[in-house]
Design a protein around this motif. Structure first.
Motif, PDB file in Angstrom:
ATOM      1  N   ALA A  15       0.844  -1.191   0.000  1.00 17.77           N
ATOM      2  CA  ALA A  15       0.000   0.000   0.000  1.00 17.77           C
ATOM      3  C   ALA A  15       0.879   1.240   0.000  1.00 17.77           C
ATOM      4  O   ALA A  15       1.914   1.286   0.666  1.00 17.77           O
ATOM      5  N   CYS A  16       0.495   2.234  -0.764  1.00 20.15           N
ATOM      6  CA  CYS A  16       1.305   3.445  -0.870  1.00 20.15           C
ATOM      7  C   CYS A  16       1.121   4.369   0.326  1.00 20.15           C
ATOM      8  O   CYS A  16       1.936   5.244   0.574  1.00 20.15           O
ATOM      9  N   CYS A  17       0.042   4.203   1.060  1.00 25.41           N
ATOM     10  CA  CYS A  17      -0.264   5.101   2.173  1.00 25.41           C
ATOM     11  C   CYS A  17      -0.704   4.282   3.383  1.00 25.41           C
ATOM     12  O   CYS A  17      -1.110   3.139   3.257  1.00 25.41           O
ATOM     13  N   ALA A  18      -0.649   4.928   4.510  1.00 23.94           N
ATOM     14  CA  ALA A  18      -1.160   4.294   5.725  1.00 23.94           C
ATOM     15  C   ALA A  18      -2.683   4.218   5.623  1.00 23.94           C
ATOM     16  O   ALA A  18      -3.312   5.077   5.014  1.00 23.94           O
ATOM     17  N   PRO A  19      -3.279   3.190   6.204  1.00 25.51           N
ATOM     18  CA  PRO A  19      -4.737   3.084   6.148  1.00 25.51           C
ATOM     19  C   PRO A  19      -5.385   4.282   6.846  1.00 25.51           C
ATOM     20  O   PRO A  19      -4.868   4.790   7.846  1.00 25.51           O
ATOM     21  N   ILE A  20      -6.497   4.746   6.300  1.00 27.98           N
ATOM     22  CA  ILE A  20      -7.175   5.877   6.921  1.00 27.98           C
ATOM     23  C   ILE A  20      -8.144   5.375   7.977  1.00 27.98           C
ATOM     24  O   ILE A  20      -8.618   4.242   7.917  1.00 27.98           O
TER      25      ILE A  20
END
Length: 121
Positions: A15-20
């Protein structure tokens, strides 16, 4: 087409970002917030609220019409929306309607809007 050997040597997708995190506002709160913003989203309604809130007494509809840069049907339309939102009310005296701001309702609207902005900031 990839062979099984090629598929196993491919790196796993990351994943490119941390989970929201889930939204803090539920559907009902979001709808109320957007309704609150919508009633203030027209310059004529803001002008009407400004005129009424600065007035020491009730304001005749004829004075509102004279003070606003739009025709009577448009003024009546916006007065109706503000009445339906509970922000203003009127009293009929003879042929004329006199309008006044519902100060408690306006204060509650302000408080709700500030609280929602605080929640999302």
């Amino acid at each position: 087409m990839m062979t099984t050997a090629e598929q196993t040597t491919q790196p796993q997708a990351v994943a490119c970002c941390a989970p929201i995190t889930p939204a803090r506002l539920d559907d009902e709160a979001v709808q109320r917030f957007t309704d609150d913003l919508t009633i203030l989203a027209h310059p004529i309604r803001v002008q009407i609220l400004d005129l009424l809130s600065r007035s020491a007494g009730d304001v005749c509809v004829c004075d509102l019409e004279a003070a606003l840069p739009v025709k009577q049907p448009t003024v009546s339309h916006h007065l109706r929306l503000l009445r339906e939102a509970g922000l203003i009310d009127s009293e009929r005296r003879g042929l004329w309607a006199y309008y006044f701001v519902q100060r408690e309702a306006l204060a509650a609207l302000r408080q709700r809007i500030v609280a929602q902005f605080d929640a999302i900031s």
